[in-house]
Write a protein that holds these residues in place. Structure first.
Motif, PDB file in Angstrom:
ATOM      1  N   LYS A   1      -3.173  39.573 -32.680  1.00  0.00           N
ATOM      2  CA  LYS A   1      -2.552  40.214 -31.150  1.00  0.00           C
ATOM      3  C   LYS A   1      -1.313  39.511 -30.710  1.00  0.00           C
ATOM      4  CE  LYS A   1      -6.801  41.591 -29.307  1.00  0.00           C
ATOM      5  NZ  LYS A   1      -7.641  41.325 -27.908  1.00  0.00           N
ATOM      6  N   LEU A   2      -1.187  38.553 -30.960  1.00  0.00           N
ATOM      7  CA  LEU A   2       0.053  37.655 -30.658  1.00  0.00           C
ATOM      8  C   LEU A   2       1.554  38.183 -31.375  1.00  0.00           C
ATOM      9  CD1 LEU A   2       1.634  35.741 -28.545  1.00  0.00           C
ATOM     10  CD2 LEU A   2       0.741  33.832 -30.213  1.00  0.00           C
ATOM     11  N   VAL A   3       0.827  38.141 -32.600  1.00  0.00           N
ATOM     12  CA  VAL A   3       1.998  38.588 -33.855  1.00  0.00           C
ATOM     13  C   VAL A   3       2.572  39.773 -33.386  1.00  0.00           C
ATOM     14  CG1 VAL A   3       2.541  38.893 -36.218  1.00  0.00           C
ATOM     15  CG2 VAL A   3       1.396  36.734 -35.311  1.00  0.00           C
ATOM     16  N   PHE A   4       1.514  40.861 -33.177  1.00  0.00           N
ATOM     17  CA  PHE A   4       1.934  42.114 -32.896  1.00  0.00           C
ATOM     18  C   PHE A   4       2.763  42.394 -31.701  1.00  0.00           C
ATOM     19  CE2 PHE A   4      -1.224  43.536 -36.527  1.00  0.00           C
ATOM     20  CZ  PHE A   4      -0.584  44.220 -37.109  1.00  0.00           C
ATOM     21  N   LEU A   5       2.257  41.675 -30.753  1.00  0.00           N
ATOM     22  CA  LEU A   5       2.987  41.589 -29.398  1.00  0.00           C
ATOM     23  C   LEU A   5       4.461  41.157 -29.693  1.00  0.00           C
ATOM     24  CD1 LEU A   5       3.109  41.959 -26.196  1.00  0.00           C
ATOM     25  CD2 LEU A   5       2.194  39.443 -26.378  1.00  0.00           C
ATOM     26  N   PHE A   6       4.364  40.183 -30.426  1.00  0.00           N
ATOM     27  CA  PHE A   6       5.816  39.602 -30.472  1.00  0.00           C
ATOM     28  C   PHE A   6       6.732  40.815 -31.519  1.00  0.00           C
ATOM     29  CE2 PHE A   6       8.876  37.565 -33.437  1.00  0.00           C
ATOM     30  CZ  PHE A   6       9.828  36.995 -32.714  1.00  0.00           C
TER      31      PHE A   6
ATOM     32  N   ILE B   1       4.104  25.601 -24.143  1.00  0.00           N
ATOM     33  CA  ILE B   1       5.329  25.839 -23.578  1.00  0.00           C
ATOM     34  C   ILE B   1       6.340  26.110 -24.497  1.00  0.00           C
ATOM     35  CG2 ILE B   1       7.001  24.957 -21.939  1.00  0.00           C
ATOM     36  CD1 ILE B   1       4.700  23.684 -20.369  1.00  0.00           C
ATOM     37  N   THR B   2       6.275  25.163 -25.554  1.00  0.00           N
ATOM     38  CA  THR B   2       7.387  25.436 -26.687  1.00  0.00           C
ATOM     39  C   THR B   2       7.179  26.587 -27.413  1.00  0.00           C
ATOM     40  OG1 THR B   2       7.204  22.998 -26.811  1.00  0.00           O
ATOM     41  CG2 THR B   2       7.885  24.222 -28.657  1.00  0.00           C
ATOM     42  N   LEU B   3       5.837  27.120 -27.636  1.00  0.00           N
ATOM     43  CA  LEU B   3       5.859  28.505 -28.172  1.00  0.00           C
ATOM     44  C   LEU B   3       6.379  29.526 -27.416  1.00  0.00           C
ATOM     45  CD1 LEU B   3       4.636  30.099 -30.672  1.00  0.00           C
ATOM     46  CD2 LEU B   3       2.362  30.118 -29.386  1.00  0.00           C
ATOM     47  N   LEU B   4       5.953  29.530 -25.843  1.00  0.00           N
ATOM     48  CA  LEU B   4       6.408  30.528 -25.210  1.00  0.00           C
ATOM     49  C   LEU B   4       7.945  30.382 -25.200  1.00  0.00           C
ATOM     50  CD1 LEU B   4       6.142  32.550 -22.826  1.00  0.00           C
ATOM     51  CD2 LEU B   4       6.172  30.745 -21.087  1.00  0.00           C
TER      52      LEU B   4
ATOM     53  N   GLN C   1       7.161  37.439 -20.774  1.00  0.00           N
ATOM     54  CA  GLN C   1       6.832  36.357 -20.495  1.00  0.00           C
ATOM     55  C   GLN C   1       5.021  36.151 -19.802  1.00  0.00           C
ATOM     56  OE1 GLN C   1       6.819  34.768 -17.002  1.00  0.00           O
ATOM     57  NE2 GLN C   1       5.928  32.897 -17.337  1.00  0.00           N
ATOM     58  N   GLU C   2       5.174  37.284 -19.064  1.00  0.00           N
ATOM     59  CA  GLU C   2       3.446  37.398 -18.816  1.00  0.00           C
ATOM     60  C   GLU C   2       2.722  37.863 -19.829  1.00  0.00           C
ATOM     61  OE1 GLU C   2       1.418  40.685 -15.862  1.00  0.00           O
ATOM     62  OE2 GLU C   2       3.163  39.716 -15.062  1.00  0.00           O
ATOM     63  N   LYS C   3       3.037  38.562 -20.748  1.00  0.00           N
ATOM     64  CA  LYS C   3       2.334  39.242 -21.911  1.00  0.00           C
ATOM     65  C   LYS C   3       2.004  38.029 -22.966  1.00  0.00           C
ATOM     66  CE  LYS C   3       3.858  44.199 -22.017  1.00  0.00           C
ATOM     67  NZ  LYS C   3       4.710  44.887 -22.725  1.00  0.00           N
ATOM     68  N   PHE C   4       3.369  37.308 -22.914  1.00  0.00           N
ATOM     69  CA  PHE C   4       3.102  36.156 -23.980  1.00  0.00           C
ATOM     70  C   PHE C   4       2.100  35.166 -23.568  1.00  0.00           C
ATOM     71  CE2 PHE C   4       7.680  37.217 -25.789  1.00  0.00           C
ATOM     72  CZ  PHE C   4       7.218  37.872 -26.938  1.00  0.00           C
ATOM     73  N   GLU C   5       2.320  34.874 -22.142  1.00  0.00           N
ATOM     74  CA  GLU C   5       1.480  33.833 -21.717  1.00  0.00           C
ATOM     75  C   GLU C   5      -0.014  34.087 -21.744  1.00  0.00           C
ATOM     76  OE1 GLU C   5       2.059  32.916 -17.527  1.00  0.00           O
ATOM     77  OE2 GLU C   5       3.911  31.468 -18.118  1.00  0.00           O
ATOM     78  N   ARG C   6      -0.445  35.284 -21.565  1.00  0.00           N
ATOM     79  CA  ARG C   6      -1.827  35.855 -21.493  1.00  0.00           C
ATOM     80  C   ARG C   6      -2.017  35.907 -22.997  1.00  0.00           C
ATOM     81  NH1 ARG C   6      -1.334  40.096 -18.472  1.00  0.00           N
ATOM     82  NH2 ARG C   6      -0.425  41.479 -19.889  1.00  0.00           N
ATOM     83  N   ALA C   7      -1.424  36.053 -24.015  1.00  0.00           N
ATOM     84  CA  ALA C   7      -1.607  36.175 -25.287  1.00  0.00           C
ATOM     85  C   ALA C   7      -1.922  34.524 -25.667  1.00  0.00           C
ATOM     86  CB  ALA C   7      -0.638  36.740 -26.139  1.00  0.00           C
TER      87      ALA C   7
ATOM     88  N   VAL D   1      -5.234  32.326 -27.412  1.00  0.00           N
ATOM     89  CA  VAL D   1      -5.308  31.569 -28.866  1.00  0.00           C
ATOM     90  C   VAL D   1      -5.661  30.307 -28.494  1.00  0.00           C
ATOM     91  CG1 VAL D   1      -3.790  30.713 -30.356  1.00  0.00           C
ATOM     92  CG2 VAL D   1      -3.271  33.144 -29.789  1.00  0.00           C
ATOM     93  N   THR D   2      -5.318  29.763 -27.335  1.00  0.00           N
ATOM     94  CA  THR D   2      -5.424  28.225 -27.158  1.00  0.00           C
ATOM     95  C   THR D   2      -6.867  27.981 -26.361  1.00  0.00           C
ATOM     96  OG1 THR D   2      -4.189  28.401 -25.276  1.00  0.00           O
ATOM     97  CG2 THR D   2      -3.053  27.912 -27.243  1.00  0.00           C
TER      98      THR D   2
END
Length: 161
Positions: A62-67, A106-109, A149-155, A159-160
């Motif tokens: 999901k994170l990859v497709f969101l990116f 944070i680095t990934l974001l 940023q909000e979408k990435f944080e949630r994704a 994952v984590t």
């Protein structure tokens, strides 16, 4: 070794045992054994202290497709900005507070935000969990970066955690 890695290793062991039992050393037998192991580990997931690794794999996909979707939409925005007859941009720097806790989250974001065109993370204040972002066009980019940023944080949290 993390407990998710133990689940994946256990799944590989089941797939290899499956290949031994069928006396066939090919990819199809391994894949079918891996699938059987996946179902087996899913059935026994309550006996593991961490969540089932399949959920993490789905969250990563999901994170990859969101990116990819954010990359495409921001690339279209940058292409529109660049192909205008007169370039009317107002670059600037703004700060974004994050809810992520670990250094690698944070680095990934910041990497995901930087990889999207039109915005670059120029500094990270780890103590305050603040990202300083340079945007190509503040009125348009700030809202888009905050939404991304909000979408990435949630994704990333999916994952984590």
């Amino acid at each position: 070794m993390t407990l998710l890695a133990v689940q994946i290793l256990f799944n590989f062991i089941i797939a290899i045992i499956w290949m031994f039992l069928h006396d066939a050393w090919n990819a199809l037998t391994f894949i079918s054994g891996y699938f059987i192991g996946f179902l087996f580990i899913f059935a026994l997931r309550r006996f593991f202290p961490t969540r089932f690794y399949g959920y993490t794999v789905i969250a990563v996909v999901k994170l990859v497709f969101l990116f990819i979707s954010e990359l495409i939409s921001s690339s279209i925005l940058v292409a529109k900005q660049v192909t205008r007859p007169t370039i009317n941009v107002t670059p600037g720097i703004f700060k974004v507070h994050t809810n992520l806790e670990s250094d690698w989250e944070i680095t990934l974001l910041s990497s995901l935000i930087t990889l999207t065109p039109g915005s670059v993370v120029i500094e990270i204040a780890m103590e305050e969990k603040v990202l300083f972002i340079h945007a190509m066009d503040i009125p348009e980019s700030e809202a888009l970066v905050l939404k991304a940023q909000e979408k990435f944080e949630r994704a990333i949290m999916e994952v984590t955690r």
